[in-house]
Design an enzyme around this catalytic site. Structure first.
Site, PDB file in Angstrom:
ATOM      1  N   SER A 136      15.767  18.273  -1.118  1.00 47.87           N
ATOM      2  CA  SER A 136      16.703  17.707  -2.197  1.00 47.87           C
ATOM      3  C   SER A 136      16.643  18.212  -3.630  1.00 47.87           C
ATOM      4  O   SER A 136      17.199  18.698  -4.461  1.00 47.87           O
ATOM      5  CB  SER A 136      16.645  16.237  -2.112  1.00 47.87           C
ATOM      6  OG  SER A 136      15.479  15.712  -2.248  1.00 47.87           O
ATOM      7  N   ASP A 180       8.405  17.497  -7.422  1.00 50.58           N
ATOM      8  CA  ASP A 180       9.368  18.366  -6.503  1.00 50.58           C
ATOM      9  C   ASP A 180      10.078  19.252  -7.628  1.00 50.58           C
ATOM     10  O   ASP A 180      10.072  20.492  -7.308  1.00 50.58           O
ATOM     11  CB  ASP A 180      10.191  17.427  -5.705  1.00 50.58           C
ATOM     12  CG  ASP A 180       9.412  16.505  -4.802  1.00 50.58           C
ATOM     13  OD1 ASP A 180       8.184  16.702  -4.834  1.00 50.58           O
ATOM     14  OD2 ASP A 180       9.939  15.614  -4.093  1.00 50.58           O
TER      15      ASP A 180
HETATM   16  C1  GLA Z   1       8.510  12.333  -2.903  1.00 53.33           C
HETATM   17  C2  GLA Z   1       8.690  12.230  -4.316  1.00 53.33           C
HETATM   18  C3  GLA Z   1       7.692  13.077  -5.149  1.00 53.33           C
HETATM   19  C4  GLA Z   1       6.352  12.392  -4.721  1.00 53.33           C
HETATM   20  C5  GLA Z   1       5.962  12.516  -3.361  1.00 53.33           C
HETATM   21  C6  GLA Z   1       4.547  11.876  -3.045  1.00 53.33           C
HETATM   22  O1  GLA Z   1       8.122  13.824  -2.230  1.00 53.33           O
HETATM   23  O2  GLA Z   1      10.008  12.998  -4.338  1.00 53.33           O
HETATM   24  O3  GLA Z   1       8.108  12.739  -6.385  1.00 53.33           O
HETATM   25  O4  GLA Z   1       6.145  11.033  -5.290  1.00 53.33           O
HETATM   26  O5  GLA Z   1       6.953  11.989  -2.629  1.00 53.33           O
HETATM   27  O6  GLA Z   1       3.582  12.996  -3.410  1.00 53.33           O
END
Ligand code: GLA
Length: 395
Positions: A136, A180
């Site tokens: 995403s 991310d």
């Molecule tokens: C998901 C969230 C991130 C982070 C990870 C855990 O990927 O989108 O922002 O919090 O989980 O590390």
């Protein structure tokens, strides 16, 4: 500009674009997915994370439209998203489906530039969707990279990351941290990214592919709980932080506290909050040790931190599951594995193993045997490399 991979996927995206929209061949863009080496669930608590932008991600063909309409197509989804740009609104709606991610980014550019255009886009993925590799965020970042080029806004990569992050938190409504989008937007060849989320500040740390391979192991378990479970963890961390401020010290982020602070405030917390905070505080030690190990290319020590991180996410943070525990244990049973942990939010999806070069096929065989014997499901495997980072693809 990034080099054209001349892949069948890129070709299929281009063909579909011309079939849907006609006209001249479109401009093409790429943004990577990511794995996170260590620093699990620290980004939204102001901690440090160590993600690697991989050589897989989302490709997009895109073009502006002067009639103010938006049309979005994904090679992997039935739903074709169609609407007027003026009707995008402030938040996504169920009928917009996967379109919420690119539309959230469009909304950010609309606010920034006041454009009355629309746009059309076809996307395709060469990483598994919704399995913890940040598909995403890669959709958001590839849309932002494309719109930045098409609208001529010339944003810095950090601005791209922040705009993509706002699309996810503000428009889609997932309370994720910045990891991310930063990983995808700021990826650089040969490096992983150390993000100090409290700043945010970041640095690129070299990764030696000749000393260590990254094997992704897909449990094929859908991450059914990930949205509710994720938002619940965010809320628990906020409450634990509040209690620490009242009963220990006033610090801006949960990840900044020490175990001594937590002991001091423990009377005021229930056990669940104590465990969640303990994960965050101890994971900060693991990422410091892990990042220092990476700097000296000590992949054995880095692997030990991955193992410990997995244990803490399973026990204190409770975001693992049997499938992720079994697949990482199976990987550790092979002597060529430096360490293994779940990646992404957890609750299913993928895990990663750091493996001695050349041994990944042997490790995958052992893991597949043990995992299939237990669950009757054959897991998926992929060897991921540090990618080029995002950009427009040269013709
Ligand atoms: C998901 C969230 C991130 C982070 C990870 C855990 O990927 O989108 O922002 O919090 O989980 O590390």
């Amino acid at each position: 500009m990034i080099e054209n991979p001349r892949s069948p996927l890129l070709h299929a995206i281009g063909e579909r674009f011309l079939a849907e929209f006609g006209g001249e061949p479109p401009r093409m863009f790429f943004a990577p997915g990511r794995i996170n080496l260590v620093g699990a669930h620290l980004d939204y608590s102001g901690g440090d994370v160590l993600p690697m932008a991989v050589d897989r991600g989302i490709y997009a063909a895109a073009r502006l439209r002067s009639d103010g309409r938006i049309r979005l197509v994904s090679l992997d989804q039935k739903l074709v998203v169609e609407l007027e740009s003026k009707d995008v609104g402030m938040r996504t709606r169920p009928e917009l489906g996967w379109g919420g991610y690119p539309l959230g980014v469009w909304h950010g550019f609309q606010q920034r530039t006041g454009t009355t255009n629309g746009f059309e886009m076809v996307i395709g993925a060469d990483l598994p969707m919704a399995s913890g590799l940040s598909s995403s965020a890669a959709i958001e970042v590839v849309t932002a990279i494309a719109l930045d080029a098409l609208l001529g806004t010339r944003l810095e990569r950090q601005q791209i990351a922040l705009l993509a992050h706002r699309a996810e938190t503000g428009f889609v409504g997932v309370r994720c941290g910045i990891m991310d989008q930063f990983a995808s937007a700021l990826g650089r060849p040969g490096h992983v990214l150390l993000v100090h989320c409290a700043g945010p500040r970041w640095e690129h740390v070299p990764f030696d592919p000749k000393a260590c391979e990254v094997l992704v192991m897909d449990t094929r378990k859908p991450r059914s709980l990930s949205k509710t479970g994720f938002n619940e963890r965010v809320a628990q961390c906020a409450t634990a932080h509040e209690l620490l401020r009242m009963h220990a010290r006033d610090l801006p982020h949960l990840a900044m506290y020490s175990m001594a602070d937590l002991e001091q405030a423990s009377e005021a917390m229930d056990e669940v909050l104590f465990l969640r905070a303990r994960h965050v505080i101890t994971e900060m030690d693991r990422i410091r040790t892990g990042a220092a190990a990476l700097r000296r290319h000590d992949y054995r020590e880095l692997g030990r931190q991955l193992d410990a991180s997995h244990r803490s996410t399973a026990t204190d943070y409770a975001v693992s599951c049997d499938e992720l525990d079994v697949i990482t244990d199976a990987a550790r049973s092979h002597e060529a594995v430096f360490g293994a942990r779940l990646t992404g939010a957890g609750f299913g999806g993928c895990a990663i193993a750091l493996v001695k070069p050349g041994a990944s096929s042997a490790v995958a065989r052992v893991v597949a045997e043990q995992f299939t014997a237990r669950f009757g499901v054959v897991p998926g495997f992929d060897l991921l490399r540090v990618g080029t980072g995002p950009g427009e693809i040269a013709r």
